[in-house]
Structures are given as C-alpha cells and as structure tokens.
Design an enzyme around this catalytic site. Structure first.
Site, PDB file in Angstrom:
ATOM      1  N   ASP A   1       2.567  -0.244  11.957  1.00 36.31           N
ATOM      2  CA  ASP A   1       2.534  -1.568  12.579  1.00 36.31           C
ATOM      3  C   ASP A   1       3.822  -2.364  12.417  1.00 36.31           C
ATOM      4  O   ASP A   1       3.809  -3.594  12.530  1.00 36.31           O
ATOM      5  CB  ASP A   1       1.366  -2.379  12.005  1.00 36.31           C
TER       6      ASP A   1
ATOM      7  N   ARG B   1       1.104  -5.372  -5.735  1.00 37.42           N
ATOM      8  CA  ARG B   1       1.339  -6.582  -4.955  1.00 37.42           C
ATOM      9  C   ARG B   1       1.651  -7.716  -5.922  1.00 37.42           C
ATOM     10  O   ARG B   1       1.105  -7.775  -7.021  1.00 37.42           O
ATOM     11  CB  ARG B   1       0.126  -6.906  -4.087  1.00 37.42           C
TER      12      ARG B   1
ATOM     13  N   THR C   1       4.256   2.804   5.670  1.00 37.38           N
ATOM     14  CA  THR C   1       2.873   2.344   5.776  1.00 37.38           C
ATOM     15  C   THR C   1       2.125   3.247   6.738  1.00 37.38           C
ATOM     16  O   THR C   1       2.679   3.653   7.767  1.00 37.38           O
ATOM     17  CB  THR C   1       2.787   0.890   6.273  1.00 37.38           C
TER      18      THR C   1
ATOM     19  N   GLY D   1       0.820  -1.208   0.000  1.00 39.46           N
ATOM     20  CA  GLY D   1       0.000   0.000   0.000  1.00 39.46           C
ATOM     21  C   GLY D   1       0.852   1.256   0.000  1.00 39.46           C
ATOM     22  O   GLY D   1       1.888   1.313   0.656  1.00 39.46           O
TER      23      GLY D   1
ATOM     24  N   ASP E   1       5.096  -4.645   6.146  1.00 36.03           N
ATOM     25  CA  ASP E   1       5.681  -5.930   6.528  1.00 36.03           C
ATOM     26  C   ASP E   1       5.771  -6.907   5.365  1.00 36.03           C
ATOM     27  O   ASP E   1       6.724  -7.680   5.267  1.00 36.03           O
ATOM     28  CB  ASP E   1       4.929  -6.545   7.711  1.00 36.03           C
TER      29      ASP E   1
ATOM     30  N   ASP F   1      -0.188   2.340   8.586  1.00 35.81           N
ATOM     31  CA  ASP F   1      -0.683   1.550   9.714  1.00 35.81           C
ATOM     32  C   ASP F   1       0.185   1.660  10.968  1.00 35.81           C
ATOM     33  O   ASP F   1      -0.284   1.347  12.062  1.00 35.81           O
ATOM     34  CB  ASP F   1      -0.783   0.077   9.316  1.00 35.81           C
TER      35      ASP F   1
ATOM     36  N   ARG G   1      -5.417  -1.843   9.224  1.00 35.15           N
ATOM     37  CA  ARG G   1      -5.351  -3.310   9.155  1.00 35.15           C
ATOM     38  C   ARG G   1      -5.563  -3.907  10.549  1.00 35.15           C
ATOM     39  O   ARG G   1      -6.575  -3.680  11.173  1.00 35.15           O
ATOM     40  CB  ARG G   1      -4.025  -3.779   8.554  1.00 35.15           C
TER      41      ARG G   1
END
Length: 319
Positions: free
Chosen positions: A129, A72, A125, A11, A103, A127, A171
């Site tokens: 994360d 992707r 990202t 993303g 990740d 996120d 996510r």
C-alpha cells in the site's frame, strides 16, 4: 559518509532480512560501517544499537521476519522522542539511516530528515500500500501464502458443497484480496477501494448454485469489515451452508519468495547508494521492473491506488 544505520519498523514482512543483508553488505563493500538498530524506533530511542559485520547477516536471506526485530513507538511520534533518537544516532557517529517498513515507518524517516538527519525509506509491508512503488517487500510471499491456503480450503469447500468466506490482511488496501482472489478464481472479491452491494454477491452466488455449482469462494479484505459478519449475512440471504476462515498472521510469516528476496536486495542496495550520493528524505521502489526513488513526503501525500482493470477482470471471469 563513514557510518550508517539500518532498522525495521512496524509490521514484519518476509524479505526484510534480505533487505537488511543488502544494506549491510553493500555498505561494507564501500568501506562504510553499518550499525543495526534493534526493535525499531523504540530501540533507536533507547540506544539499542550494535555494529554489524558481514557475518552478522550471513544465512538470513531465506528467513522470514526480521533479525533486527520490530516494534511500534508512540514516543517517537513526539518531537522529544525524535530528538532522543537523533541524539543516539549522533552518539554512535551514525550519519545516515535506512528505514525498512510501511507508511508509519516512512513517516518516521520523514521526521528525521526534517530534523536534518538523512534517512531513506525501503518499502517493507505485505499490504502493498505504499505509493511510489509497484510492489513492496513481502507482498509476493504473503500472496502466495494466501493462495496456498485458499487452494486447501477449496478442497474442503468442494467436498462439503459449501460457500467459504475467506478474510485476508491488507489493512485499508485490497491488493492481497484482489490478487489472491483472481489467482484462485474466487466468485466475489470484496476490497475497500471498490464499493459493493451484498445483493450483488448474493445474486452471483445464486446464479452459480442454479447452474449446478457446488461450492464458492468469497475473498474479503480486512479493510472492508468482518468476514464473519459478511459470512453470516450471506448464509441468511442465500440459505447456502457458509463457513468463514480468517487467515490472520500466517500471512506475515514464512520463507520469502525468490521475487521478494531479489526485490529486497535491489531496494536495500539502492538505499545505500542514495545515502552515498548525499540524498535524504527519499524512498526507493520498483516501477516497471526498474529501481526508482521518490521524495518520501511527496509519496506519503498520495493515496494508494488499486489496479481497477484487474478488479474488472476478476468480475468478468467469475460470471
């Protein structure tokens, strides 16, 4: 090392362009040729690779998204796909690769390193994360986008005396929800890292209603579940007029904040330094405002942790 490559994968996030710019210009400063890999690992397998010059990354530091595009790749998950990718890198004489992404992108960099090709991961990202760094590129911009949206929604919530459930991205991580909910004074914040009972959310809403509160904001991380379903359950339980807003992909775009531009510049430059030092299979990050690097496999073996004290604070302040 005379030639390196750079790609963005997974993303997109605001600040990726600033990271690309830093990689290119830092490398050229050290008399290293830089090649941009377009369309992520898919483009790497296909050989969609072009040499980048100083001017190639001019006027992009303030732009969201990624000039290298992203995609992707299921094929790259296979050993055959990874071999094709390395063959393309060897074909262009590229000796090291900087991978900017989340990740999944990092796991690709890990695989390249396992096959003997030096790769460095840069966390990009929204996120936030990725273990091994306090912040990822794009998180701050996405956070400010969410806050701006909630501020606007609150105006409508106040005018119509409604409860609003706002679903945000992330996510399986709750950072966007937690930070935006705390910054906007949300009555409840639902994140996947912390269990919650709908009855507790209902009780909090009813207490506010009984003391004359005219509107409420509930922030829901997408990893918890459907904001629409939670909104429906809350309206049925409270009989308060409830609306749901799913912010969606607006959170991934936009002009990166100053924080993300500076962070991306620092991390991109550090990635080049690591390649020049002969290192591979590393990720760069920021901890306590210092640029650090970690073994990428070790980082991926860990689980992202939420700031529990911040979560507790959000509950204390929304009584």
């Amino acid at each position: 090392m005379k030639k390196i490559g750079v790609l963005t994968s997974g993303g997109d996030s605001p600040g990726m362009n600033a990271a690309i710019r830093a990689v290119v210009r830092k490398a050229i400063y050290h008399d290293i040729e830089v090649y941009g890999v377009y369309h992520g690992y898919t483009g790497l397998i296909k050989g969609d690779i072009k040499k980048l010059e100083i001017g190639s990354v001019g006027d992009i530091i303030h732009r969201g998204g990624t000039m290298l595009y992203t995609a992707r790749s299921d094929e790259f998950r296979t050993a055959e796909g990874q071999k094709k990718a390395i063959d393309q890198l060897n074909k262009f004489g590229i000796e090291g690769l900087v991978v900017i992404g989340g990740d999944g992108s990092f796991r690709g960099a890990e695989k390249l390193t396992e096959h003997g090709f030096p790769a460095i991961g840069v966390p990009g990202t929204i996120d936030n994360d990725i273990p091994g760094t306090d912040f990822t590129i794009g998180f701050d911009t996405a956070l400010n986008t969410v806050i701006n949206a909630i501020d606007k929604i609150r105006d409508t919530a106040t005018s119509h005396e409604r409860t609003y459930v706002i679903e945000v991205m992330g996510r399986n991580a709750g950072d966007i929800a937690l930070w935006s909910g705390l910054a906007d004074g949300a009555e409840s914040i639902l994140i996947p890292e912390e269990k919650f009972q709908l009855e507790d959310v209902v009780s909090r809403l009813m207490r506010g209603h009984e003391r004359g509160k005219k509107h409420s904001i509930i922030v829901v991380a997408e990893g918890v579940g459907s904001g629409a379903e939670i909104g429906k359950q809350l309206q049925e339980a409270t009989n308060l007029e409830t609306r749901v807003s799913v912010l969606g992909y607006i959170q991934r775009g936009g002009t990166p904040t100053a924080f993300d531009r500076v962070l991306a510049s620092r991390l991109g430059a550090k990635a080049v330094d690591l390649l020049l030092e002969g290192k591979a299979g590393r990720m760069v990050g920021i901890e306590q405002n210092q640029i650090v690097d970690h073994d990428i496999s070790e980082a991926l073996s860990k689980t992202h942790q939420i700031d529990k004290k911040m979560y507790e604070l959000s509950q204390q302040l929304s009584i």
